[in-house]
Design a protein around this motif. Structure first.
Motif, PDB file in Angstrom:
ATOM      1  N   ASP A  23       2.558   5.503  -6.692  1.00 55.57           N
ATOM      2  CA  ASP A  23       1.462   4.544  -6.542  1.00 55.57           C
ATOM      3  C   ASP A  23       0.791   4.785  -5.203  1.00 55.57           C
ATOM      4  O   ASP A  23       1.460   4.864  -4.172  1.00 55.57           O
ATOM      5  CB  ASP A  23       2.011   3.110  -6.594  1.00 55.57           C
ATOM      6  CG  ASP A  23       0.875   2.118  -6.650  1.00 55.57           C
ATOM      7  OD1 ASP A  23       0.591   1.616  -7.755  1.00 55.57           O
ATOM      8  OD2 ASP A  23       0.248   1.863  -5.603  1.00 55.57           O
ATOM      9  N   ILE A  72       5.162  -7.268  -6.945  1.00 58.32           N
ATOM     10  CA  ILE A  72       4.440  -6.007  -6.736  1.00 58.32           C
ATOM     11  C   ILE A  72       5.288  -5.128  -5.823  1.00 58.32           C
ATOM     12  O   ILE A  72       5.804  -5.586  -4.793  1.00 58.32           O
ATOM     13  CB  ILE A  72       3.055  -6.251  -6.108  1.00 58.32           C
ATOM     14  CG1 ILE A  72       2.228  -7.217  -6.965  1.00 58.32           C
ATOM     15  CG2 ILE A  72       2.311  -4.929  -5.936  1.00 58.32           C
ATOM     16  CD1 ILE A  72       0.913  -7.641  -6.330  1.00 58.32           C
ATOM     17  N   CYS A  83       0.546  -7.257 -10.639  1.00 63.27           N
ATOM     18  CA  CYS A  83      -0.714  -6.622 -10.212  1.00 63.27           C
ATOM     19  C   CYS A  83      -1.923  -7.314 -10.844  1.00 63.27           C
ATOM     20  O   CYS A  83      -3.006  -7.355 -10.264  1.00 63.27           O
ATOM     21  CB  CYS A  83      -0.716  -5.157 -10.601  1.00 63.27           C
ATOM     22  SG  CYS A  83       0.587  -4.213  -9.793  1.00 63.27           S
ATOM     23  N   SER A  87      -2.984  -9.142  -5.572  1.00 57.96           N
ATOM     24  CA  SER A  87      -2.815  -7.693  -5.343  1.00 57.96           C
ATOM     25  C   SER A  87      -1.985  -7.409  -4.100  1.00 57.96           C
ATOM     26  O   SER A  87      -1.814  -8.278  -3.239  1.00 57.96           O
ATOM     27  CB  SER A  87      -4.149  -6.953  -5.227  1.00 57.96           C
ATOM     28  OG  SER A  87      -4.596  -6.948  -3.894  1.00 57.96           O
ATOM     29  N   CYS A  88      -1.525  -6.156  -3.999  1.00 51.13           N
ATOM     30  CA  CYS A  88      -0.686  -5.774  -2.862  1.00 51.13           C
ATOM     31  C   CYS A  88      -1.458  -5.807  -1.546  1.00 51.13           C
ATOM     32  O   CYS A  88      -0.872  -5.681  -0.478  1.00 51.13           O
ATOM     33  CB  CYS A  88      -0.067  -4.401  -3.102  1.00 51.13           C
ATOM     34  SG  CYS A  88      -1.270  -3.107  -3.439  1.00 51.13           S
ATOM     35  N   CYS A 116      -5.968  -6.892 -10.540  1.00 53.21           N
ATOM     36  CA  CYS A 116      -6.290  -5.780  -9.643  1.00 53.21           C
ATOM     37  C   CYS A 116      -6.662  -4.550 -10.458  1.00 53.21           C
ATOM     38  O   CYS A 116      -7.572  -3.815 -10.095  1.00 53.21           O
ATOM     39  CB  CYS A 116      -5.123  -5.474  -8.717  1.00 53.21           C
ATOM     40  SG  CYS A 116      -5.388  -4.027  -7.700  1.00 53.21           S
ATOM     41  N   LEU A 117      -5.939  -4.325 -11.562  1.00 57.22           N
ATOM     42  CA  LEU A 117      -6.295  -3.181 -12.402  1.00 57.22           C
ATOM     43  C   LEU A 117      -6.314  -3.505 -13.883  1.00 57.22           C
ATOM     44  O   LEU A 117      -6.541  -2.621 -14.706  1.00 57.22           O
ATOM     45  CB  LEU A 117      -5.401  -1.950 -12.119  1.00 57.22           C
ATOM     46  CG  LEU A 117      -4.093  -1.750 -12.899  1.00 57.22           C
ATOM     47  CD1 LEU A 117      -3.562  -0.368 -12.685  1.00 57.22           C
ATOM     48  CD2 LEU A 117      -3.105  -2.807 -12.579  1.00 57.22           C
ATOM     49  N   ARG A 155     -12.623  -0.950 -12.989  1.00 59.06           N
ATOM     50  CA  ARG A 155     -11.278  -1.151 -12.455  1.00 59.06           C
ATOM     51  C   ARG A 155     -10.650  -2.451 -12.971  1.00 59.06           C
ATOM     52  O   ARG A 155      -9.482  -2.503 -13.310  1.00 59.06           O
ATOM     53  CB  ARG A 155     -11.351  -1.170 -10.918  1.00 59.06           C
ATOM     54  CG  ARG A 155     -10.082  -1.627 -10.212  1.00 59.06           C
ATOM     55  CD  ARG A 155      -9.069  -0.514 -10.128  1.00 59.06           C
ATOM     56  NE  ARG A 155      -7.872  -0.949  -9.414  1.00 59.06           N
ATOM     57  CZ  ARG A 155      -6.823  -0.174  -9.203  1.00 59.06           C
ATOM     58  NH1 ARG A 155      -6.818   1.069  -9.628  1.00 59.06           N
ATOM     59  NH2 ARG A 155      -5.773  -0.618  -8.559  1.00 59.06           N
ATOM     60  N   HIS A 162       2.864  -3.596 -12.807  1.00 63.58           N
ATOM     61  CA  HIS A 162       1.525  -3.191 -13.241  1.00 63.58           C
ATOM     62  C   HIS A 162       1.116  -3.714 -14.622  1.00 63.58           C
ATOM     63  O   HIS A 162       0.053  -4.290 -14.777  1.00 63.58           O
ATOM     64  CB  HIS A 162       1.411  -1.664 -13.240  1.00 63.58           C
ATOM     65  CG  HIS A 162       1.216  -1.069 -11.884  1.00 63.58           C
ATOM     66  ND1 HIS A 162       2.186  -1.101 -10.913  1.00 63.58           N
ATOM     67  CD2 HIS A 162       0.159  -0.430 -11.338  1.00 63.58           C
ATOM     68  CE1 HIS A 162       1.727  -0.495  -9.823  1.00 63.58           C
ATOM     69  NE2 HIS A 162       0.495  -0.084 -10.060  1.00 63.58           N
ATOM     70  N   HIS A 206      -0.931   3.017  -3.191  1.00 63.92           N
ATOM     71  CA  HIS A 206      -0.887   2.006  -2.115  1.00 63.92           C
ATOM     72  C   HIS A 206       0.467   1.902  -1.421  1.00 63.92           C
ATOM     73  O   HIS A 206       0.723   0.950  -0.676  1.00 63.92           O
ATOM     74  CB  HIS A 206      -1.375   0.661  -2.643  1.00 63.92           C
ATOM     75  CG  HIS A 206      -2.845   0.711  -2.916  1.00 63.92           C
ATOM     76  ND1 HIS A 206      -3.338   0.880  -4.178  1.00 63.92           N
ATOM     77  CD2 HIS A 206      -3.907   0.696  -2.078  1.00 63.92           C
ATOM     78  CE1 HIS A 206      -4.663   0.955  -4.113  1.00 63.92           C
ATOM     79  NE2 HIS A 206      -5.028   0.853  -2.858  1.00 63.92           N
ATOM     80  N   ASN A 208      -8.117  -4.075  -3.756  1.00 65.23           N
ATOM     81  CA  ASN A 208      -8.505  -2.955  -2.901  1.00 65.23           C
ATOM     82  C   ASN A 208      -9.473  -1.960  -3.515  1.00 65.23           C
ATOM     83  O   ASN A 208      -9.911  -1.034  -2.857  1.00 65.23           O
ATOM     84  CB  ASN A 208      -7.238  -2.225  -2.458  1.00 65.23           C
ATOM     85  CG  ASN A 208      -6.284  -2.054  -3.626  1.00 65.23           C
ATOM     86  OD1 ASN A 208      -6.684  -1.662  -4.712  1.00 65.23           O
ATOM     87  ND2 ASN A 208      -5.014  -2.377  -3.416  1.00 65.23           N
ATOM     88  N   HIS A 235       4.887  -3.001  -3.580  1.00 60.22           N
ATOM     89  CA  HIS A 235       4.620  -2.916  -2.138  1.00 60.22           C
ATOM     90  C   HIS A 235       4.798  -4.257  -1.434  1.00 60.22           C
ATOM     91  O   HIS A 235       4.701  -4.340  -0.221  1.00 60.22           O
ATOM     92  CB  HIS A 235       3.218  -2.371  -1.886  1.00 60.22           C
ATOM     93  CG  HIS A 235       2.966  -1.132  -2.665  1.00 60.22           C
ATOM     94  ND1 HIS A 235       3.834  -0.063  -2.621  1.00 60.22           N
ATOM     95  CD2 HIS A 235       1.993  -0.797  -3.547  1.00 60.22           C
ATOM     96  CE1 HIS A 235       3.389   0.872  -3.454  1.00 60.22           C
ATOM     97  NE2 HIS A 235       2.284   0.446  -4.019  1.00 60.22           N
TER      98      HIS A 235
END
Ligand code: SF4
Lengths: 477, 191
Positions: A145, A124, A418, A357-358, A421-422, A446, A75, A147, A440, A126
């Motif tokens: 998390d 990541i 990540c 991203s995942c 993504c964030l 975000r 992350h 996801h 996502n 996931h």
């Protein structure tokens, strides 16, 4: 067992969820107390664990099953190359660097395997669970998390937990849980050309709504689902949480077993045969009952994009932005996005494109992106970032020469994480800029303060990068 | 954990629906390794202007909102991330209860583990609360009831176990650790 248990078994068969749930009950739930549920695999990362480890230390507790705990850094981890923990200060902000070092220290202290900078499997959380073969049918899998639902693509029961619960699992390998409800999403019919797993799940969220799945575990069923490969199934299950669901699951089948066979953490030899026998017993019985069911006609699906600030605000990429309902949240969303009701979404100028991203950073996503970018250049005003889901995917992509295609097209090729993504690791979208992203969440801020996000498939993202505006992939040839 | 039994306070309203955890606590504040001080980052992108000053129009910044312990939010509060930093921020800011017509599962779970009471109400009660910002109301966790200023009483759901943990200040890790024999037995059966 009480009457309810006996009645339940007479009433019909069991769903995939029910089988996995029942296999992990340590203490059954009662009217007064939740069930104690055993967790087979606990995935951890740097952001949601430090406070949990602190509780363990304060109370002088050990990690009950370090062998069932797997750590990675993703992350707040930089996507520019670093040589190791010492090198972080060069590129990361001090708090992020401290957080990553705290994870490494905690893993060392408690004997947990960590995929850090020296591991070819870092990535990541996931993405690496499945890639290592640690994610398997029938397992219970949790992570701090949301996801974590991604792992349900293998027929595992997987869900996100908060940091207090991370502490519970570290200390006891168990969680206190009330049994969730079940929602069957049936998707049948031939999926039209150009429609990807991302489009399928965006369409589902549009239909179910961002709170439609609250309290439920979704099982995705039907030939439009069984026809997907594992990467695509993960994309679908990944975004279950965006429909408010606790998790998403897909019954394991030959596609699942083929994917897992030979992976480092997957069973081998006689263990494989035993595992396979168990896995084959997991799919929902024909007469299984669900608390809710919905049906979607796959032949009607189209490539989808979001236009607002939650993933339920979704339209076909060829569509127009819906009329103002007068609802304050709707108005605030369009204001934030700088978009107008009634306008087509295609043609909206794009500043940034993020593939990663995942949800969409696996090798097939990168291949899809490369197939569109090959021999083309992205629009001069567009900044594009391609971030692989793991270091192994990065190596694979480079072996296939995909990195060269991205770079020749004008995109940046990064280390795994990540990332945008964030926006915790420094990769952010500048305020006011519009980003077509394969991630996502399109929530306000975000991807950075004031950042505007349009969620899309890798194909739509790549096409939009080339045209410099939101584009249907069919319009670039 | 501190016992939570009765909460008596004026309300403050955030009318937006689907307020997500990125709004409640933006990701850039998640690099912390402690729980401390998260209240400063609560609703940061709404609460502060671009220069870092307080945004005077934001409901939580208004003089009448100071000291309010109960937040009334639009439908479906807390969707998105599993970050427990969101309830930590709300609690650190001073909130003891959040009222909405729906809560995201993980948020609800996280809130309850931090003594923050998620109160699910029907549309009519919700509408009344939205229309009457600053109303003085009481939450009785033991009775699972909301007492409105006109004397009317509204029931709200909380499962027995969570209610018990709130009013007795029970820490769930302690409860789980006591299950250790059952857990060992399960592990033997399934190894
Ligand atoms: S890629 Fe995005 S959604 Fe996935 S785990 Fe990382 S931050 Fe969460």
């Amino acid at each position: 067992m009480g009457l309810a248990g006996i009645g339940g078994s007479l009433m019909g068969g069991k769903s995939l969820f029910q089988k996995v749930w029942e296999n992990h009950i340590v203490v059954p739930e009662t009217a007064d107390t939740p069930a104690v549920l055993y967790i087979d695999l606990h995935l951890i990362h740097e952001v949601t664990t430090p406070q949990a480890f602190s509780v363990l230390k304060e109370r002088e507790l050990e990690v009950r099953r370090p062998d069932r705990t797997l750590a990675t850094m993703d992350h707040s981890t930089p996507t520019v190359p670093v040589t190791g923990l010492e090198d972080l200060d060069r590129v990361s902000d001090p708090a992020a660097a401290a957080q990553i070092r705290a994870l490494a220290k905690n893993c060392r202290q408690f004997g947990i395997e960590l995929h850090g900078f020296d591991s070819e499997h870092r990535g990541i959380v996931h993405v690496i669970g499945p890639e290592l073969g640690a994610t398997q049918p029938g397992k219970t899998i949790v992570c701090g998390d949301s996801h974590t639902s991604t792992h349900g693509a293998f027929g595992a029961l997987s869900f996100g937990i908060g940091t207090t619960e991370v502490g519970h699992v570290l200390a006891t390998q168990c969680l206190l849980q009330r049994r969730p409800k079940t929602l069957a999403v049936n998707i049948s019919g031939a999926v039209p050309d150009g429609v990807t797993a991302k489009d399928i799940i965006l369409a589902i969220i549009g239909q179910v709504g961002v709170d439609g799945g609250v309290g439920h575990v979704i099982e995705y069923r039907g030939d439009a689902i069984t026809g997907l490969d594992m990467d695509q199934r993960m994309t679908v299950c990944n975004m279950s949480i965006e429909a408010g669901a606790r998790s998403g699951m897909i019954a394991p089948d030959d596609t699942t077993y083929e994917y897992l066979s030979g992976r480092p953490a997957a069973p081998a030899g006689a263990d494989w045969d035993a595992a396979l026998k168990h896995w084959q017993s997991l799919p929902s019985d024909l007469d299984a009952r669900f608390d809710k069911e919905i049906t979607i006609d796959a032949t009607m699906l189209q490539p989808m994009v979001t236009f607002g600030t939650n993933p339920g605000m979704v339209i076909p990429v060829s569509g127009v932005i819906p009329p103002d309902t007068g609802d304050i949240s709707f108005r605030q969303a369009l204001d934030y996005m700088g978009l107008q009701s009634g306008a087509p979404i295609a043609g909206t100028p794009v500043d940034v494109v993020f593939v990663g991203s995942c949800t969409n950073s696996r090798i097939s996503d990168l291949r899809q992106t490369a197939a569109i970018l090959k021999g083309r250049r992205i629009a001069p005003n567009v900044h594009m970032l391609v971030v692989p889901g793991s270091q192994s995917i990065k190596a694979q992509a480079e072996a296939e020469g995909l990195d060269k295609i991205f770079e020749a097209a004008g995109a940046q090729w990064r280390e795994s994480g990540c990332s945008m993504c964030l926006g915790m690791n420094g990769d952010t979208v500048p305020s006011g800029q519009l980003c077509v992203s394969t991630s996502n969440r399109n929530f306000e801020g975000r991807q950075g303060i004031g950042a505007r996000t349009i969620l899309a498939s890798p194909a739509t993202a790549a096409a939009s990068a080339i045209r410099g505006c939101v584009s249907d992939v069919n319009n670039i040839n | 954990m501190e016992k939570v039994t009765i909460i008596h306070s004026r309300t403050v309203i955030l009318p937006q629906a689907d307020i997500d955890t990125d709004q409640i606590l933006p990701a850039r504040f998640l690099t912390t390794t402690t729980r401390a001080g998260m209240g400063d980052a609560l609703f940061a992108d709404w609460r502060y202007d671009s220069a870092g000053g307080l945004n005077k129009d934001f409901p939580l910044n208004k003089p009448e909102a100071q000291g309010c312990r109960i937040l009334v939010a639009g439908n479906n509060f807390g969707c998105g991330s599993s970050r427990e930093h969101a309830p930590w921020g709300l609690v650190d800011f001073g909130f003891k209860a959040v009222i909405s017509t729906a809560f995201a599962d993980i948020f609800r779970n996280n809130a309850l583990k931090n003594g923050l009471v998620p109160i699910l109400v029907d549309e009519a009660t919700h509408q009344w609360l939205m229309d009457n910002p600053g109303a003085e109301i009481s939450v009785d966790v033991g009775k699972r009831q909301l007492l409105l200023p006109d004397g009317s009483v509204v029931d709200f759901p909380i499962d027995d176990f969570s209610r018990y943990c709130l009013i007795e200040g029970i820490d769930q890790l302690g409860y789980l650790l006591k299950q250790s024999d059952h857990i060992s037995h399960f592990e033997q059966q399934h190894s």
